[in-house]
Write a protein that holds these residues in place. Structure first.
Motif, short mmCIF file in Angstrom:
data_model
loop_
_atom_site.label_atom_id
_atom_site.label_comp_id
_atom_site.label_asym_id
_atom_site.label_seq_id
_atom_site.Cartn_x
_atom_site.Cartn_y
_atom_site.Cartn_z
N GLN A 71 -25.26 -9.28 11.59
CA GLN A 71 -25.06 -7.85 11.75
C GLN A 71 -26.33 -7.01 11.60
OE1 GLN A 71 -22.25 -6.09 12.57
NE2 GLN A 71 -21.20 -8.04 12.94
N ARG A 119 -17.67 -3.42 14.35
CA ARG A 119 -18.38 -2.41 13.56
C ARG A 119 -17.67 -1.05 13.60
NH1 ARG A 119 -23.13 -3.81 11.55
NH2 ARG A 119 -23.58 -1.61 11.16
N GLU A 126 -17.24 1.62 10.51
CA GLU A 126 -17.58 3.04 10.58
C GLU A 126 -16.36 3.91 10.29
OE1 GLU A 126 -19.12 3.40 14.48
OE2 GLU A 126 -21.00 2.32 14.05
N THR A 178 -14.03 -6.07 6.02
CA THR A 178 -14.89 -7.20 6.36
C THR A 178 -14.21 -8.54 6.06
OG1 THR A 178 -16.84 -5.85 5.90
CG2 THR A 178 -17.14 -8.25 6.02
#
Length: 287
Positions: free
Chosen positions: A98, A183, A187, A204
């Motif tokens: 990432q 992602r 966010e 995650t």
């Protein structure tokens, strides 16, 4: 017009595709396992004896307290090494998947798995050179005025050797899951007021759970049957199931029946672990 396969012969195509690998598995996995199972039913059999299965005496011997301690120690090393590899490997996999520049990711992965290009025996001897009382580690510590450490022939040395050997496998599997991490969800979690710790546990971890389960299972199974690291780094006080099996077949004991029963118990434990991964490792299978 092309010829059509008869409906009654549709099963021939998958059989033809699976037949070579099926024969290979039967010869190198199924048949040897059946031979080991047959030997496990013969008490006290030695090389050259007639194989005459007669009962479960060898399995009763496995569950004596002295051997249960060996099994417990093997599970301790396997669980401990799995946790160490997961704790150390997840940040590395996350950073590569990432945060690192995309053009460098393949090179970083290659550099991380370079130790796997050497044999496990050579890596273990390298750790002996580092951890022995007059080794590299204690030389550096005494140079800075610190007391030397007694690590070799201890459980800590086994954890170090196993962790070093199997950490790359954990990182590779976790990287495959972390790279696919959405992602946008991270966010969105931050926009909704979640702190980084909450985002990690609620966003995650659930998304990467298949990789965590697969990597943990691979490391657990590999360390449960590891022979080299406990033998060279652990000393006599770190007897494991794999070392005990070796002693029954190639050591002074020469009790193939008991060694076969230990092997079957190990195979059974690994099979349970694989079944649990298949059932619970994929979150979509629980819906």
């Amino acid at each position: 017009m092309g010829s059509k396969t008869r409906p009654g012969l549709n099963w021939l195509e998958p059989v033809a595709l699976l037949l070579p690998s099926g024969i290979w598995l039967a010869l190198l996995l199924v048949l040897p396992t059946l031979v080991i199972f047959e030997l496990s039913l013969v008490p006290g059999i030695r090389p050259g004896d007639v194989v005459n299965p007669s009962g479960l005496d060898n399995y009763a011997l496995v569950f004596q307290p002295v051997y249960l301690q060996v099994i417990a120690r093997s599970l301790f090393f396997a669980f401990g090494t799995t946790i160490v590899c997961l704790v150390l490997g997840f940040p590395v996999a996350y950073w590569i998947g990432q945060m690192a520049p995309p053009k460098w990711r393949n090179l970083l992965l290659l550099g991380f798995v370079l130790p796997l290009w050497t044999s496990s025996l050579l890596r273990s001897y390298a750790w002996i050179t580092i951890l022995r009382p007059t080794g590299v580690l204690n030389t550096v510590l005494t140079t800075f005025g610190l007391p030397p450490l007694e690590l070799l022939n201890q459980s800590s040395a086994v954890f170090i050797g196993m962790g070093y050997s199997f950490l790359p496998y954990m990182v590779l599997i976790l990287y495959a899951s972390v790279e696919k991490l959405d992602r946008r969800l991270l966010e969105a979690s931050a926009d909704l007021g979640a702190n980084p710790i909450e985002t990690f546990w609620k966003v995650t971890v659930p998304q990467t759970m298949p990789g965590i389960a697969a990597g943990s299972l691979l490391v657990f199974i590999s360390t449960l049957g590891d022979f080299v690291d406990p033998e060279l780094l652990g000393g006599a006080s770190s007897m494991t199931v794999s070392r005990l099996i070796y002693n029954q077949f190639l050591g002074a004991t020469q009790n193939w029946g008991f060694g076969s029963s230990l092997s079957m118990v190990l195979i059974f434990a690994v099979s349970i672990a694989i079944a649990l991964l298949i059932k619970y490792g994929n979150p979509t299978s629980q819906k």
